[in-house]
Design an enzyme around this catalytic site. Sequence first.
Site, PDB file in Angstrom:
ATOM      1  N   TRP A 157     101.147  29.063  77.298  1.00  0.00           N
ATOM      2  CA  TRP A 157     102.379  28.771  76.554  1.00  0.00           C
ATOM      3  C   TRP A 157     103.027  30.014  75.953  1.00  0.00           C
ATOM      4  CZ3 TRP A 157     101.452  30.888  71.923  1.00  0.00           C
ATOM      5  CH2 TRP A 157     100.116  30.987  71.523  1.00  0.00           C
ATOM      6  N   ASN A 158     102.311  31.149  75.909  1.00  0.00           N
ATOM      7  CA  ASN A 158     102.853  32.252  75.099  1.00  0.00           C
ATOM      8  C   ASN A 158     104.018  32.985  75.763  1.00  0.00           C
ATOM      9  OD1 ASN A 158     101.128  33.414  76.956  1.00  0.00           O
ATOM     10  ND2 ASN A 158     100.356  34.968  75.556  1.00  0.00           N
ATOM     11  N   LYS A 181     101.493  24.138  87.262  1.00  0.00           N
ATOM     12  CA  LYS A 181     101.433  23.339  86.040  1.00  0.00           C
ATOM     13  C   LYS A 181     101.580  24.266  84.836  1.00  0.00           C
ATOM     14  CE  LYS A 181      98.417  22.401  83.236  1.00  0.00           C
ATOM     15  NZ  LYS A 181      99.140  22.469  81.954  1.00  0.00           N
ATOM     16  N   PRO A 182     102.709  24.142  84.124  1.00  0.00           N
ATOM     17  CA  PRO A 182     102.862  24.944  82.904  1.00  0.00           C
ATOM     18  C   PRO A 182     102.031  24.355  81.768  1.00  0.00           C
ATOM     19  CG  PRO A 182     104.787  23.528  83.226  1.00  0.00           C
ATOM     20  CD  PRO A 182     103.863  23.281  84.403  1.00  0.00           C
ATOM     21  N   SER A 238      93.002  31.422  78.735  1.00  0.00           N
ATOM     22  CA  SER A 238      91.840  31.894  77.984  1.00  0.00           C
ATOM     23  C   SER A 238      90.626  32.118  78.900  1.00  0.00           C
ATOM     24  CB  SER A 238      91.486  30.874  76.903  1.00  0.00           C
ATOM     25  OG  SER A 238      91.152  29.658  77.511  1.00  0.00           O
ATOM     26  N   GLU A 259      93.871  35.949  85.043  1.00  0.00           N
ATOM     27  CA  GLU A 259      94.407  36.827  83.979  1.00  0.00           C
ATOM     28  C   GLU A 259      94.008  36.190  82.661  1.00  0.00           C
ATOM     29  OE1 GLU A 259      96.120  39.587  84.377  1.00  0.00           O
ATOM     30  OE2 GLU A 259      96.610  39.521  86.500  1.00  0.00           O
ATOM     31  N   LEU A 260      92.964  36.723  82.041  1.00  0.00           N
ATOM     32  CA  LEU A 260      92.339  35.990  80.927  1.00  0.00           C
ATOM     33  C   LEU A 260      92.576  36.679  79.589  1.00  0.00           C
ATOM     34  CD1 LEU A 260      89.089  35.056  82.871  1.00  0.00           C
ATOM     35  CD2 LEU A 260      91.271  33.840  82.765  1.00  0.00           C
ATOM     36  N   CYS A 293      98.407  38.459  75.019  1.00  0.00           N
ATOM     37  CA  CYS A 293      97.057  38.788  75.470  1.00  0.00           C
ATOM     38  C   CYS A 293      96.749  40.269  75.323  1.00  0.00           C
ATOM     39  CB  CYS A 293      96.885  38.377  76.920  1.00  0.00           C
ATOM     40  SG  CYS A 293      98.193  39.031  77.954  1.00  0.00           S
ATOM     41  N   GLU A 394      89.622  37.111  70.065  1.00  0.00           N
ATOM     42  CA  GLU A 394      91.028  37.480  69.947  1.00  0.00           C
ATOM     43  C   GLU A 394      91.679  36.532  68.931  1.00  0.00           C
ATOM     44  OE1 GLU A 394      92.567  35.431  73.953  1.00  0.00           O
ATOM     45  OE2 GLU A 394      93.760  37.206  73.572  1.00  0.00           O
TER      46      GLU A 394
END
Length: 492
Positions: A157-158, A181-182, A238, A259-260, A293, A394
């Site tokens: 969502w960011n 899927k967003p 995440s 991409e975590l 991130c 984080e």
Amino acid sequence: MLTLSRSDLLRTQNYIGGIWCDAASGRWHDVSDPSTDTVFSRVPDSDPEDAQAATNAASRAFESWRNVSARERANLLKRWHRLILDNSEDLARLMSREQGKSLAEAMGEARYGAAYVEWFAEQATRSHGDALVPGMPGHMQLVLREPVGVVAAVTPWNFPLAMIARKIAPALAAGCTVVAKPAEDTPLTALALAALAEEAGLPPGTINMVTASRGNTPATVGSWLEDSRVRKLTFTGSTPVGKYLARASADTLKRLSLELGGNAPFIVFEDADVDAAVDGLMRGKFRNSGQTCVSPNRVYVHDGIYSQFVTQLKAAVEALRIGPAEHKDSQIGPMINGRAIEKIERHVCDALDQGATLITGGHRVRNEIADGPFYYAPTILGDASASMTLHCEETFGPLVPLFRFSDEQQVISQANDTAYGLAAYFYSQDPARIWRVSRQLEAGVIGINEGVVASEIAPFGGIKESGYGREGSHYGLDDYLQLKYLCQGNLE
Ligand code: NAP
């Protein structure tokens, strides 16, 4: 009121096989404005039946899309790019409303996301294989690069626009088709992007978008994980969810790009330009209110300049203006939801309990401008230490913990003392140190005397538990292509 110049960009249906449709179940989930925590729209609450319809459409479309010339694919992507830019104000309004970032930041994100579409439109025509020098007489040996097939894209969502654009664009450029899927919190920007892709002329089935609530997401995405027609999963989100997706897609041995999460160190050496370091930290840390991130999560400052750095940073942080996106002066918006603000509170409480000093902030904010439950004051904590939760998790919010150090090797070990390896930053004016430290920091992206580093021309991605795969740059297309070796004999 959400006022758009083009009201048709507010889409509240799934986009499957070129058709806008409700969930097969007829169920919906709400979309809320984080600045007030009130519902302002709703979208389909999809389930595996919708996900499967999307896969059917993407599989059918792949058979023809893979054979469309690279030039034609590039032209369609360029049209999409143009439409994103032409409608960037509406996209920014949608993004600000569902995500909470300021309009200025949202406009920046629209341009940033569009840049990936343009970049990969250009890359589409530059992808090529190799003719090998034959290893045997009478042979021709070639390497082709072919699209991997249907790609599932799952995004956070960011960055509601940029994250999905930088997955769909390389996939389509490579000749793949997409089911996407967003995030539950931010589906509307993604649906608006799909509407613009349709308008650009991208053929039905090349992009399929389904929305789902957090409760239905595992089953909906699970349908793609189990389906052997989906050949690749590209995920941004995440680390725990990334690990789960890697395990769950093992049965069909999908290609993965993950991409975590990050836990970026930001080191200010004694020879740094302190003004530049404070400026870089402010830009890197408070972008999207700290919800990025690559946000500096642990700030290491050399003892010799610690006091000067704190004085300057405190003044800059206290000057930040907090408020909703529609307030033109806002620089710090609301956190995305209750879970996000509770996590910040947990990190601050734990640090204070363990001896951190509160330099500024440390509380929620609610006033006549920032009139909602999710605003948190930009916060600086001094005397942070490695035993604190904020050292290993984080925070994803406007919290700057300051750690003191006195020795280069010691701070490099501390910086690397994390399971993550996405971004790292340092400030120094010593050329020898710059090379030494760059080589030793364990991260996929390094900012040297710079706090904002992402760009469509550069490979973006992590190492260690921040994942694998790269987005952007000329390497970015490789994640969507597979090699095929052709060997022809008996030519002589
Ligand atoms: P998240 O909880 O991992 O969610 C990301 C996406 O995965 C969302 O679409 C989410 O759907 C979906 N999802 C969650 N659980 C799932 C499951 N069991 N099966 C299938 N899909 C699932 O992450 P987030 O809170 O949205 O985003 C913040 C994280 O993303 C941070 O860790 C941040 O560092 C990372 N991030 C990384 C990058 C990068 O490039 N490395 C960029 C941006 C963000 P729902 O929304 O419906 O739960």
